[in-house]
Design an enzyme around this catalytic site. Structure first.
Site, PDB file in Angstrom:
ATOM      1  CB  ALA A 255      -0.941  -0.190   1.220  1.00  0.00           C
ATOM      2  CB  SER A 256       3.723   2.281   2.101  1.00  0.00           C
ATOM      3  OG  SER A 256       4.713   1.561   1.204  1.00  0.00           O
TER       4      SER A 256
ATOM      5  CG  HIS B 142      -4.760   0.942   2.062  1.00  0.00           C
ATOM      6  ND1 HIS B 142      -3.884   1.621   2.286  1.00  0.00           N
ATOM      7  CD2 HIS B 142      -4.931  -0.637   3.435  1.00  0.00           C
ATOM      8  CE1 HIS B 142      -3.110   0.903   3.645  1.00  0.00           C
ATOM      9  NE2 HIS B 142      -3.525   0.128   4.193  1.00  0.00           N
TER      10      HIS B 142
ATOM     11  CE1 TYR C  51      -0.289   4.340   4.892  1.00  0.00           C
ATOM     12  CE2 TYR C  51      -0.762   1.483   5.686  1.00  0.00           C
ATOM     13  CZ  TYR C  51       0.023   2.696   5.076  1.00  0.00           C
ATOM     14  OH  TYR C  51       1.069   1.710   3.558  1.00  0.00           O
TER      15      TYR C  51
ATOM     16  CD  GLU D 250      -1.805  -2.906   6.397  1.00  0.00           C
ATOM     17  OE1 GLU D 250      -2.297  -2.266   7.630  1.00  0.00           O
ATOM     18  OE2 GLU D 250      -1.269  -2.237   5.899  1.00  0.00           O
TER      19      GLU D 250
END
Lengths: 331, 331
Positions: free
Chosen positions: B64-65, B170, B186, B276
């Site tokens: 995601a990052s 997200h 987040y 996660e």
């Protein structure tokens, strides 16, 4: 004694609010004459609520959502801040046993925060205030300011330490359409501020600095494991030592499970009783028949030692806001 | 069966990441050859952790990052998204019993989100993916996009409904120095998204839309009383009905008290098991001797009926991600 560390003057007389509207419209209005009776009338609801809830004293500051540091320029903000603080001073002067004053600061996006210091000094030295509210995001949801650990904030912190007053880290209205003020921006700011403090080493530089993060610390207690884990990954000390030695959370959490969690994970030494009444959430909870923001009920229901309860209701506030104790009870 | 709804491919081969760096440097690099063995090797740690924790299947998406929709332009984002999704597809193809794919979308700040629809279709129809990750803030912490309830998002939602896939809401890395990515951005995004949905009426328009808000719903469960009170003040229905009929929270909460709170206030129907891992918080908690992100331990310790436990571990995920069930177990 029960001290509510978090009250805003959300019921200021209409003439005060009308002055602000004219100011923002570009007029240069003369500030209206507001009588002592109007001031008294404006806080009757607050006093009644304090009486019903057994709250002896409220640490009282201008309405947070109305600070709106992003509107106008530095002069706009300075003028508005001064009249807001003066009005809180009038409340405190009329009810010195029920309210202690906290000032807003004349911040503006991009303007060095040290320009707020004269008003901070005036609040403390002339108005007898015991703390200030510091906005970590004067842009109103665009977050253009450096982190709270950045040296550009230090002159203001140094003045706070010299004056022996803390700051509550409190944003104002959101000018960003993504963020509802009280449903997102406030809590996000609390979370953001805590993480900035976790990442940095502010209190090694300024061990005498004291900050209060409101709204129960935003998302932090719920995600306390995440913060402990991130501190470890970032090679920072345990946040209970590294941050909470200088930072307190208030109890503005509006249901019992949240309050229970707060006291389960955060040491009682770092919790100040607060309600933010009359504030963001004013209705009755149909599950309990009581106001959502009647936080005393939730705190009373948490199993605590008498010692811890006294800390949370009174002694922590006296430690964080020492001028609360030394101020004359009748100015 | 235990399904982890929230895993990112954080251990992708170095050649993949190096390609991204060259892309951002302005080269037009040829995507490297990555062997099946390299792919297998890259997920051994993930598989070992899943085995240790008894997780049968992870719903797996690109890191995601690293989505970083704010970098480069729409073409940059489209190219990067495609190779990221293709790489996840290779993992899923090699381990179809252990992973189900979820795609990132080629969003860019200011670019209409419907341009993401062809890649969404490709992910679902060609790669067999079962959902997507939707970034509510492609600007990376500047929050320049309209709220998730704004009609500009609808074309993407309508495609999701047609394809019968949900989105996890997200964000990606923070380009705003105020926000630490995993410690602030987040969680703030989760809180912000929920409040947008509370304020709006998205699911009246699109009753077939399903969203997942990760990281235990950000600050929301801890402040559930605030949200119930705000809904009342804003004349919105109870958020348990109004929002949670279409929105689930995952269990990415890294300590027992937080997990207990989540299950105390949020109906089990609206909770999906997630960790996660391997993600933001990888260390061992010295209080427990276990990894912070070993969320199965916390969920197992919550007193739940067998029915609710099965919902959280499996059946809710199958309801929210129906393609999980219909997909061929061996593509």
């Amino acid at each position: 004694m029960i001290i509510d560390c978090h009250g805003h003057y959300t019921t200021a007389p209409a003439a005060h609010t009308a002055w602000r509207e004219r100011q923002l419209a570009g007029d240069a209005p003369t500030y209206p004459t507001i009588s002592d009776d109007e001031i008294r009338e404006s806080v009757q609801g607050q006093l009644r609520l304090m009486d019903e809830r057994g709250i002896d004293l409220t640490i009282f500051s201008p309405r947070a959502s109305a600070m709106a540091h992003h509107l106008g320029d530095a002069r706009t903000s300075a003028d508005w801040t001064r009249v807001c603080n003066d009005l809180v001073h009038r409340v405190v002067t009329l009810y010195p046993d029920r309210f202690a004053g906290v000032g807003q600061l004349p911040q503006s996006p991009g303007v060095p925060v040290e320009r707020s210091i004269p008003e901070l000094r005036r609040c403390v030295e002339e108005l007898g205030f015991i703390g200030c509210n510091l906005n970590p995001d004067p842009s109103g949801g665009h977050w253009t300011a450096p982190a709270l650990t950045d040296p550009t904030w230090y002159p203001c912190y140094e003045a706070m330490i010299e004056l022996d007053v803390p700051a509550m880290v409190h944003v104002s209205a959101s000018a960003n359409r993504a963020f509802h003020a009280t449903g997102a921006h406030y809590l996000n700011a609390d979370t953001t501020a805590f993480m900035q403090l976790l990442q940095g080493d502010l209190f090694a530089d300024l061990p005498g600095l004291r900050l209060v993060i409101p709204h129960g610390g935003g998302a932090v207690p719920y995600h306390w494991g995440r913060y402990r884990g991130l501190a470890d990954m970032l090679d920072r000390p345990d946040p209970a030592r590294h941050v909470l030695a200088n930072v307190s959370f208030d109890t503005c959490v509006y249901h019992q499970p949240g309050m229970d969690l707060l006291f389960d994970v955060i040491p009682a030494d770092a919790i100040l009783f607060g309600s933010e009444a009359l504030g963001a959430v004013r209705g009755l909870d149909d599950r309990t028949g009581h106001h959502f923001d009647d936080t005393r009920r939730y705190v009373d229901a948490v199993p605590l030692s008498e010692d811890d309860r006294a800390k949370v209701y009174e002694h922590n506030a006296r430690r964080v806001y020492p001028r609360l104790t030394v101020r004359p009870s009748r100015p």
